[in-house]
Design a protein around this motif. Structure first.
Motif, PDB file in Angstrom:
ATOM      1  N   ARG A 176      18.874 -80.706 -43.199  1.00 18.34           N
ATOM      2  CA  ARG A 176      19.084 -80.686 -44.639  1.00 18.34           C
ATOM      3  C   ARG A 176      20.564 -80.995 -44.877  1.00 18.34           C
ATOM      4  NH1 ARG A 176      17.413 -75.401 -47.014  1.00 18.34           N
ATOM      5  NH2 ARG A 176      18.536 -76.167 -48.818  1.00 18.34           N
ATOM      6  N   PRO A 177      20.935 -81.447 -46.073  1.00 19.55           N
ATOM      7  CA  PRO A 177      22.353 -81.768 -46.315  1.00 19.55           C
ATOM      8  C   PRO A 177      23.248 -80.585 -45.959  1.00 19.55           C
ATOM      9  CG  PRO A 177      21.002 -82.560 -48.114  1.00 19.55           C
ATOM     10  CD  PRO A 177      20.097 -81.732 -47.242  1.00 19.55           C
ATOM     11  N   THR A 178      24.256 -80.844 -45.157  1.00 17.57           N
ATOM     12  CA  THR A 178      25.107 -79.779 -44.623  1.00 17.57           C
ATOM     13  C   THR A 178      26.552 -80.248 -44.562  1.00 17.57           C
ATOM     14  OG1 THR A 178      23.294 -78.941 -43.241  1.00 17.57           O
ATOM     15  CG2 THR A 178      25.529 -78.309 -42.606  1.00 17.57           C
ATOM     16  N   VAL A 179      27.473 -79.340 -44.855  1.00 12.98           N
ATOM     17  CA  VAL A 179      28.892 -79.584 -44.643  1.00 12.98           C
ATOM     18  C   VAL A 179      29.374 -78.530 -43.651  1.00 12.98           C
ATOM     19  CG1 VAL A 179      31.192 -79.754 -45.659  1.00 12.98           C
ATOM     20  CG2 VAL A 179      29.192 -80.502 -46.978  1.00 12.98           C
ATOM     21  N   GLN A 180      29.908 -78.985 -42.527  1.00 16.30           N
ATOM     22  CA  GLN A 180      30.379 -78.047 -41.503  1.00 16.30           C
ATOM     23  C   GLN A 180      31.891 -77.947 -41.508  1.00 16.30           C
ATOM     24  OE1 GLN A 180      28.543 -77.333 -37.398  1.00 16.30           O
ATOM     25  NE2 GLN A 180      28.017 -79.473 -37.764  1.00 16.30           N
ATOM     26  N   ARG A 256      38.962 -67.144 -22.151  1.00 18.77           N
ATOM     27  CA  ARG A 256      38.132 -68.164 -21.498  1.00 18.77           C
ATOM     28  C   ARG A 256      36.975 -68.573 -22.392  1.00 18.77           C
ATOM     29  NH1 ARG A 256      37.980 -65.074 -15.678  1.00 18.77           N
ATOM     30  NH2 ARG A 256      39.979 -65.846 -14.862  1.00 18.77           N
ATOM     31  N   PHE A 257      36.407 -67.585 -23.065  1.00 17.00           N
ATOM     32  CA  PHE A 257      35.284 -67.871 -23.954  1.00 17.00           C
ATOM     33  C   PHE A 257      35.718 -68.766 -25.117  1.00 17.00           C
ATOM     34  CE2 PHE A 257      32.523 -66.412 -27.577  1.00 17.00           C
ATOM     35  CZ  PHE A 257      31.379 -67.070 -27.145  1.00 17.00           C
ATOM     36  N   THR A 258      36.880 -68.498 -25.692  1.00 16.00           N
ATOM     37  CA  THR A 258      37.347 -69.342 -26.804  1.00 16.00           C
ATOM     38  C   THR A 258      37.606 -70.770 -26.336  1.00 16.00           C
ATOM     39  OG1 THR A 258      39.670 -68.692 -26.484  1.00 16.00           O
ATOM     40  CG2 THR A 258      38.368 -67.401 -28.049  1.00 16.00           C
ATOM     41  N   LYS A 259      38.013 -70.930 -25.091  1.00 16.97           N
ATOM     42  CA  LYS A 259      38.200 -72.280 -24.547  1.00 16.97           C
ATOM     43  C   LYS A 259      36.877 -73.036 -24.522  1.00 16.97           C
ATOM     44  CE  LYS A 259      40.012 -74.777 -20.535  1.00 16.97           C
ATOM     45  NZ  LYS A 259      40.633 -74.646 -19.193  1.00 16.97           N
ATOM     46  N   ARG A 260      35.810 -72.356 -24.096  1.00 11.31           N
ATOM     47  CA  ARG A 260      34.482 -72.989 -24.085  1.00 11.31           C
ATOM     48  C   ARG A 260      34.013 -73.290 -25.505  1.00 11.31           C
ATOM     49  NH1 ARG A 260      33.655 -68.920 -20.189  1.00 11.31           N
ATOM     50  NH2 ARG A 260      32.315 -67.699 -21.576  1.00 11.31           N
ATOM     51  N   GLN A 261      34.286 -72.372 -26.430  1.00 13.48           N
ATOM     52  CA  GLN A 261      33.906 -72.618 -27.823  1.00 13.48           C
ATOM     53  C   GLN A 261      34.616 -73.855 -28.367  1.00 13.48           C
ATOM     54  OE1 GLN A 261      34.942 -68.560 -29.182  1.00 13.48           O
ATOM     55  NE2 GLN A 261      32.909 -68.503 -30.136  1.00 13.48           N
ATOM     56  N   ARG A 262      35.893 -73.984 -28.089  1.00 17.20           N
ATOM     57  CA  ARG A 262      36.639 -75.150 -28.550  1.00 17.20           C
ATOM     58  C   ARG A 262      36.000 -76.445 -28.030  1.00 17.20           C
ATOM     59  NH1 ARG A 262      41.612 -72.068 -28.009  1.00 17.20           N
ATOM     60  NH2 ARG A 262      42.656 -71.988 -30.046  1.00 17.20           N
ATOM     61  N   THR A 263      35.690 -76.460 -26.744  1.00 15.30           N
ATOM     62  CA  THR A 263      35.078 -77.642 -26.137  1.00 15.30           C
ATOM     63  C   THR A 263      33.784 -77.995 -26.839  1.00 15.30           C
ATOM     64  OG1 THR A 263      36.063 -77.128 -23.981  1.00 15.30           O
ATOM     65  CG2 THR A 263      34.164 -78.603 -23.996  1.00 15.30           C
ATOM     66  N   TRP A 264      32.966 -76.979 -27.118  1.00 17.35           N
ATOM     67  CA  TRP A 264      31.666 -77.211 -27.760  1.00 17.35           C
ATOM     68  C   TRP A 264      31.845 -77.729 -29.181  1.00 17.35           C
ATOM     69  CZ3 TRP A 264      26.419 -76.368 -26.398  1.00 17.35           C
ATOM     70  CH2 TRP A 264      25.512 -76.432 -27.469  1.00 17.35           C
ATOM     71  N   PHE A 265      32.613 -77.031 -29.987  1.00 17.09           N
ATOM     72  CA  PHE A 265      32.694 -77.367 -31.408  1.00 17.09           C
ATOM     73  C   PHE A 265      33.500 -78.641 -31.674  1.00 17.09           C
ATOM     74  CE2 PHE A 265      31.997 -72.631 -31.891  1.00 17.09           C
ATOM     75  CZ  PHE A 265      30.697 -72.763 -32.365  1.00 17.09           C
ATOM     76  N   PRO A 269      31.707 -84.527 -34.101  1.00 18.21           N
ATOM     77  CA  PRO A 269      32.588 -85.241 -35.036  1.00 18.21           C
ATOM     78  C   PRO A 269      32.323 -84.931 -36.500  1.00 18.21           C
ATOM     79  CG  PRO A 269      30.873 -86.712 -34.205  1.00 18.21           C
ATOM     80  CD  PRO A 269      30.736 -85.424 -33.441  1.00 18.21           C
ATOM     81  N   ARG A 270      31.271 -84.210 -36.791  1.00 13.70           N
ATOM     82  CA  ARG A 270      30.929 -83.907 -38.187  1.00 13.70           C
ATOM     83  C   ARG A 270      31.701 -82.716 -38.732  1.00 13.70           C
ATOM     84  NH1 ARG A 270      24.696 -82.977 -37.245  1.00 13.70           N
ATOM     85  NH2 ARG A 270      25.688 -81.660 -35.662  1.00 13.70           N
ATOM     86  N   VAL A 271      32.352 -81.964 -37.865  1.00 16.17           N
ATOM     87  CA  VAL A 271      33.041 -80.743 -38.298  1.00 16.17           C
ATOM     88  C   VAL A 271      34.355 -81.092 -38.983  1.00 16.17           C
ATOM     89  CG1 VAL A 271      34.101 -78.592 -37.545  1.00 16.17           C
ATOM     90  CG2 VAL A 271      31.987 -79.382 -36.455  1.00 16.17           C
TER      91      VAL A 271
END
Length: 296
Positions: A176-180, A256-265, A269-271
């Motif tokens: 559905r239309p989304t803005v991230q 370490r967890f925030t590093k993985r989050q950064r990589t994922w998010f 390219p839509r964010v």
């Protein structure tokens, strides 16, 4: 609303809900659990300032969190909020859960009997034998699996569906239309902020929270018991490490967890990224976000 732990997603989601006449939907897998409040930085009812929050405190710690279940629950909540003329605002740092809610993702079914058999074969034959079997039917998954749990799951999916696990990988296509929006900040600043937050959690009684949850089965929990900081504090209660050691280990694990989050998010390219360290604070960030939404 996505981004690494500790960047202020909950605060910004609340500010946006107030600005847009919206309601907040939780996308943090660990905030589903009743009683896991301090260690997950869950907003109290008072902190929610009268804004409805959905999918908080919906599970007991004995239950295993499921992305497929969350997909159904989150989309139901989003549809309900929108049907009442409100703006649904999904916020959380659990990357796959957020994508399950907003993107076209199909989750393959499960078969407990098949999984149990594969787990027995893993114990009897070893990882190598199952990995070779997976390489024959799904070489892409075989090259990606990092642990035994995912190895068993990939073989289970193939046996149950006849399709390789990789064929179920998500596409970047909104349902559905989304803005991230994504929140991030200077790495060193965030690292210091995380250490201070963990100290604040300990001062607020996090160890007592873990002690209470231990009596309800936290040690045996398939998901909740593995949340950042909780295993470390369980070790403290068992006399296996000091509180200071548990604190240091939790700080390191969280970074370490925030590093993985950064990589994922950041791979999406839509964010639309916002600086969580904006000198104007959360109100300025909310104004910037609203302008982006209006321009979308």
């Amino acid at each position: 609303m996505v981004g690494p732990t500790g960047t202020g997603k909950s605060d910004l989601a609340l500010a946006l809900a107030e600005a847009l006449d919206g309601e907040v939907i939780n996308g943090d897998a660990l905030q589903f659990y009743r009683g896991m409040d301090i260690g997950t930085a869950k907003m109290s009812v008072a902190e929610q300032r009268g804004i409805p929050h959905h999918l908080l405190d919906i599970m007991d710690i004995s239950e295993e969190a499921s992305v497929a279940r969350f997909q159904t629950d989150a989309r139901t909540a989003i549809d309900d909020v929108a049907a009442r003329g409100k703006v649904p605002i999904l916020a959380g740092g659990s990357g796959l859960y957020v994508r399950a809610a907003v993107d076209a993702i199909e989750f393959p079914g499960t078969d407990p009997a098949v999984r149990a058999r594969l787990e027995n074969e893993l114990a009897e034959q070893g990882r190598g034998a199952l990995l070779r079997r997976l390489s024959d039917v799904d070489p892409q998954s075989a090259a990606r699996v990092k642990d035994d749990r995912r190895l068993v799951r990939a073989l289970e999916v193939y046996e149950v569906t006849g399709r390789p696990f990789t064929s179920f990988m998500p596409q970047r296509e909104y349902v559905r239309p989304t803005v991230q929006f994504g929140l991030d900040m200077d790495r060193e600043v965030l690292n210091e902020r995380l250490a201070q937050r963990i100290d604040g959690m300990l001062d607020a009684g996090w160890l007592d929270e873990v002690r209470s949850l231990e009596r309800r089965g936290l040690r045996e929990s398939p998901t909740a018991g593995k949340a950042l900081g909780y295993p470390q504090l369980l070790d403290v209660l068992a006399g296996e490490r000091t509180l200071e050691d548990a604190r240091e280990d939790t700080v390191v694990a969280t970074r370490r967890f925030t590093k993985r989050q950064r990589t994922w998010f950041h791979a999406d390219p839509r964010v639309h990224w916002l600086d969580a360290g904006h000198p104007g604070g959360v109100d300025a960030l909310a104004c910037d976000a609203v302008r982006m939404i209006e321009a979308a």
